[in-house]
Design a protein around this motif. Structure first.
Motif, PDB file in Angstrom:
ATOM      1  N   LYS A 142      25.060  -9.495  -2.102  1.00 21.74           N
ATOM      2  CA  LYS A 142      24.831  -8.588  -2.981  1.00 21.74           C
ATOM      3  C   LYS A 142      24.187  -9.366  -3.855  1.00 21.74           C
ATOM      4  CE  LYS A 142      29.169  -5.874  -2.282  1.00 21.74           C
ATOM      5  NZ  LYS A 142      30.702  -5.451  -3.202  1.00 21.74           N
ATOM      6  N   GLN A 143      24.550  -9.714  -4.426  1.00 25.30           N
ATOM      7  CA  GLN A 143      23.415 -10.289  -5.415  1.00 25.30           C
ATOM      8  C   GLN A 143      22.107 -10.358  -5.325  1.00 25.30           C
ATOM      9  OE1 GLN A 143      25.105 -14.196  -6.486  1.00 25.30           O
ATOM     10  NE2 GLN A 143      26.717 -12.654  -8.180  1.00 25.30           N
ATOM     11  N   ARG A 144      21.956 -11.066  -4.428  1.00 27.84           N
ATOM     12  CA  ARG A 144      20.004 -11.318  -3.392  1.00 27.84           C
ATOM     13  C   ARG A 144      19.856  -9.970  -3.455  1.00 27.84           C
ATOM     14  NH1 ARG A 144      18.693 -16.344  -1.323  1.00 27.84           N
ATOM     15  NH2 ARG A 144      19.491 -17.813  -3.015  1.00 27.84           N
ATOM     16  N   LEU A 145      20.371  -9.231  -3.034  1.00 30.16           N
ATOM     17  CA  LEU A 145      20.227  -7.762  -2.917  1.00 30.16           C
ATOM     18  C   LEU A 145      18.915  -6.815  -4.225  1.00 30.16           C
ATOM     19  CD1 LEU A 145      19.410  -5.038  -0.936  1.00 30.16           C
ATOM     20  CD2 LEU A 145      21.560  -4.518  -0.497  1.00 30.16           C
ATOM     21  N   ASN A 146      20.430  -7.038  -5.315  1.00 34.47           N
ATOM     22  CA  ASN A 146      20.384  -6.476  -6.378  1.00 34.47           C
ATOM     23  C   ASN A 146      19.041  -6.977  -6.947  1.00 34.47           C
ATOM     24  OD1 ASN A 146      22.711  -4.579  -6.507  1.00 34.47           O
ATOM     25  ND2 ASN A 146      24.198  -5.960  -7.224  1.00 34.47           N
ATOM     26  N   MET A 147      18.602  -8.341  -6.942  1.00 35.98           N
ATOM     27  CA  MET A 147      17.556  -9.142  -7.137  1.00 35.98           C
ATOM     28  C   MET A 147      16.693  -8.750  -6.495  1.00 35.98           C
ATOM     29  SD  MET A 147      18.933 -12.809  -8.290  1.00 35.98           S
ATOM     30  CE  MET A 147      17.703 -13.620  -6.552  1.00 35.98           C
ATOM     31  N   PHE A 148      16.379  -8.334  -5.762  1.00 40.42           N
ATOM     32  CA  PHE A 148      15.187  -7.133  -4.824  1.00 40.42           C
ATOM     33  C   PHE A 148      15.395  -6.096  -5.238  1.00 40.42           C
ATOM     34  CE2 PHE A 148      14.022  -5.196  -1.295  1.00 40.42           C
ATOM     35  CZ  PHE A 148      12.307  -5.618  -1.095  1.00 40.42           C
ATOM     36  N   ILE A 149      16.067  -5.266  -5.121  1.00 40.18           N
ATOM     37  CA  ILE A 149      15.832  -3.875  -6.253  1.00 40.18           C
ATOM     38  C   ILE A 149      15.327  -3.222  -7.087  1.00 40.18           C
ATOM     39  CG2 ILE A 149      17.440  -2.182  -6.751  1.00 40.18           C
ATOM     40  CD1 ILE A 149      18.929  -2.399  -4.218  1.00 40.18           C
ATOM     41  N   ASP A 150      15.749  -4.842  -8.150  1.00 42.37           N
ATOM     42  CA  ASP A 150      15.715  -4.885  -9.588  1.00 42.37           C
ATOM     43  C   ASP A 150      14.036  -5.113  -9.585  1.00 42.37           C
ATOM     44  OD1 ASP A 150      17.444  -4.166 -10.320  1.00 42.37           O
ATOM     45  OD2 ASP A 150      18.376  -6.280 -10.903  1.00 42.37           O
ATOM     46  N   VAL A 151      13.448  -6.742  -8.626  1.00 41.02           N
ATOM     47  CA  VAL A 151      11.452  -6.526  -8.200  1.00 41.02           C
ATOM     48  C   VAL A 151      10.881  -5.436  -7.920  1.00 41.02           C
ATOM     49  CG1 VAL A 151      10.716  -8.151  -7.477  1.00 41.02           C
ATOM     50  CG2 VAL A 151      12.346  -8.798  -7.835  1.00 41.02           C
ATOM     51  N   LEU A 152      11.767  -4.717  -7.477  1.00 46.54           N
ATOM     52  CA  LEU A 152      11.228  -3.849  -6.168  1.00 46.54           C
ATOM     53  C   LEU A 152      11.093  -1.641  -7.640  1.00 46.54           C
ATOM     54  CD1 LEU A 152       9.658  -2.527  -3.797  1.00 46.54           C
ATOM     55  CD2 LEU A 152      12.217  -1.101  -2.831  1.00 46.54           C
ATOM     56  N   ASP A 153      11.664  -1.962  -7.981  1.00 49.18           N
ATOM     57  CA  ASP A 153      11.782  -1.504  -9.351  1.00 49.18           C
ATOM     58  C   ASP A 153      11.392  -1.669 -10.491  1.00 49.18           C
ATOM     59  OD1 ASP A 153      13.988   0.531  -8.427  1.00 49.18           O
ATOM     60  OD2 ASP A 153      15.486  -0.028  -9.454  1.00 49.18           O
ATOM     61  N   ALA A 154      10.253  -2.994 -10.628  1.00 47.79           N
ATOM     62  CA  ALA A 154       9.910  -3.276 -11.676  1.00 47.79           C
ATOM     63  C   ALA A 154       8.113  -3.476 -11.325  1.00 47.79           C
ATOM     64  CB  ALA A 154      10.542  -4.681 -12.611  1.00 47.79           C
ATOM     65  N   ILE A 155       8.165  -3.536 -10.125  1.00 48.96           N
ATOM     66  CA  ILE A 155       6.439  -3.529  -9.734  1.00 48.96           C
ATOM     67  C   ILE A 155       6.289  -1.747 -10.010  1.00 48.96           C
ATOM     68  CG2 ILE A 155       5.142  -3.120  -7.278  1.00 48.96           C
ATOM     69  CD1 ILE A 155       7.113  -5.485  -6.642  1.00 48.96           C
ATOM     70  N   ASP A 156       4.556  -2.092 -10.721  1.00 47.37           N
ATOM     71  CA  ASP A 156       3.688  -0.954 -10.652  1.00 47.37           C
ATOM     72  C   ASP A 156       3.127  -0.812  -9.733  1.00 47.37           C
ATOM     73  OD1 ASP A 156       2.501   1.611 -11.872  1.00 47.37           O
ATOM     74  OD2 ASP A 156       1.686  -0.096 -13.961  1.00 47.37           O
ATOM     75  N   PRO A 157       3.406   0.615  -9.091  1.00 51.61           N
ATOM     76  CA  PRO A 157       2.541   1.006  -7.711  1.00 51.61           C
ATOM     77  C   PRO A 157       1.032   0.709  -7.538  1.00 51.61           C
ATOM     78  CG  PRO A 157       3.877   2.478  -8.065  1.00 51.61           C
ATOM     79  CD  PRO A 157       4.423   1.684  -9.037  1.00 51.61           C
ATOM     80  N   GLU A 158       0.715   1.091  -8.779  1.00 53.57           N
ATOM     81  CA  GLU A 158      -1.129   1.034  -9.724  1.00 53.57           C
ATOM     82  C   GLU A 158      -1.417  -0.516  -9.801  1.00 53.57           C
ATOM     83  OE1 GLU A 158      -2.824   3.486  -9.284  1.00 53.57           O
ATOM     84  OE2 GLU A 158      -1.288   5.373  -8.800  1.00 53.57           O
ATOM     85  N   ASP A 159      -0.473  -1.036  -9.768  1.00 55.00           N
ATOM     86  CA  ASP A 159      -1.752  -2.567 -10.231  1.00 55.00           C
ATOM     87  C   ASP A 159      -0.502  -3.259  -8.684  1.00 55.00           C
ATOM     88  OD1 ASP A 159      -1.973  -1.742 -12.249  1.00 55.00           O
ATOM     89  OD2 ASP A 159      -0.156  -2.086 -13.586  1.00 55.00           O
ATOM     90  N   THR A 160      -0.050  -3.053  -8.489  1.00 58.24           N
ATOM     91  CA  THR A 160       0.623  -3.838  -6.914  1.00 58.24           C
ATOM     92  C   THR A 160      -0.523  -4.790  -6.314  1.00 58.24           C
ATOM     93  OG1 THR A 160       2.929  -3.236  -6.917  1.00 58.24           O
ATOM     94  CG2 THR A 160       1.895  -4.078  -5.117  1.00 58.24           C
ATOM     95  N   ASP A 161      -0.665  -5.998  -6.050  1.00 55.12           N
ATOM     96  CA  ASP A 161      -1.521  -6.647  -5.212  1.00 55.12           C
ATOM     97  C   ASP A 161      -0.577  -6.864  -3.282  1.00 55.12           C
ATOM     98  OD1 ASP A 161      -0.364  -8.958  -6.479  1.00 55.12           O
ATOM     99  OD2 ASP A 161      -1.903  -9.528  -7.201  1.00 55.12           O
ATOM    100  N   LEU A 162      -1.551  -7.745  -3.061  1.00 54.76           N
ATOM    101  CA  LEU A 162      -0.832  -8.521  -2.089  1.00 54.76           C
ATOM    102  C   LEU A 162      -0.201  -9.629  -2.210  1.00 54.76           C
ATOM    103  CD1 LEU A 162      -1.167  -8.391   1.182  1.00 54.76           C
ATOM    104  CD2 LEU A 162      -2.492  -9.553   1.255  1.00 54.76           C
ATOM    105  N   GLU A 163      -0.267 -10.118  -3.306  1.00 55.58           N
ATOM    106  CA  GLU A 163       1.148 -11.428  -3.628  1.00 55.58           C
ATOM    107  C   GLU A 163       1.970 -10.615  -4.105  1.00 55.58           C
ATOM    108  OE1 GLU A 163      -0.305 -14.673  -6.801  1.00 55.58           O
ATOM    109  OE2 GLU A 163      -2.135 -14.033  -5.544  1.00 55.58           O
ATOM    110  N   ASP A 164       2.556  -9.641  -4.760  1.00 54.72           N
ATOM    111  CA  ASP A 164       3.734  -8.815  -4.857  1.00 54.72           C
ATOM    112  C   ASP A 164       4.258  -8.428  -3.356  1.00 54.72           C
ATOM    113  OD1 ASP A 164       2.938  -8.688  -7.721  1.00 54.72           O
ATOM    114  OD2 ASP A 164       1.829  -6.850  -7.374  1.00 54.72           O
ATOM    115  N   ILE A 165       3.598  -7.907  -2.859  1.00 56.10           N
ATOM    116  CA  ILE A 165       3.993  -7.896  -1.064  1.00 56.10           C
ATOM    117  C   ILE A 165       4.840  -8.452  -0.672  1.00 56.10           C
ATOM    118  CG2 ILE A 165       3.493  -6.648   0.825  1.00 56.10           C
ATOM    119  CD1 ILE A 165       3.654  -4.666  -1.759  1.00 56.10           C
ATOM    120  N   ASP A 166       4.059  -9.553  -0.821  1.00 53.04           N
ATOM    121  CA  ASP A 166       4.304 -11.084  -0.377  1.00 53.04           C
ATOM    122  C   ASP A 166       5.769 -11.496  -0.509  1.00 53.04           C
ATOM    123  OD1 ASP A 166       2.320 -10.681   1.863  1.00 53.04           O
ATOM    124  OD2 ASP A 166       0.976 -12.724   0.937  1.00 53.04           O
ATOM    125  N   ARG A 167       5.855 -11.671  -1.402  1.00 54.63           N
ATOM    126  CA  ARG A 167       6.904 -12.108  -2.474  1.00 54.63           C
ATOM    127  C   ARG A 167       7.798 -10.691  -2.130  1.00 54.63           C
ATOM    128  NH1 ARG A 167       9.874 -15.996  -3.224  1.00 54.63           N
ATOM    129  NH2 ARG A 167      11.863 -15.606  -4.753  1.00 54.63           N
TER     130      ARG A 167
END
Length: 65
Positions: A16-41
């Motif tokens: 649950k903690q790992r999933l919440n961290m994933f969701i936090d990272v996903l929420d913080a990503i700006d779709p306009e500035d997302t690059d391939l490294e972000d998707i890979d992460r």
């Protein structure tokens, strides 16, 4: 590396903690500035969670035998 988590409730809490961290990272990503490294992460985070689930399942099977 830490102590193996053998208790089912602790395993669920860990995931649950790992999933919440994933969701936090996903929420913080700006779709306009997302690059391939972000998707890979993000993919790497999902792969890590999947590996941990398999590890927990295998640990449960080996302990019950």
């Amino acid at each position: 590396m830490g102590i193996p988590i053998k208790d089912k409730n602790s395993q669920v809490d860990f995931l649950k903690q790992r999933l919440n961290m994933f969701i936090d990272v996903l929420d913080a990503i700006d779709p306009e500035d997302t690059d391939l490294e972000d998707i890979d992460r993000l993919i790497s985070m999902l792969d890590d969670m999947e590996s941990k689930c398999k590890e927990f399942n295998n640990r449960d099977v080996s302990e019950s035998v």
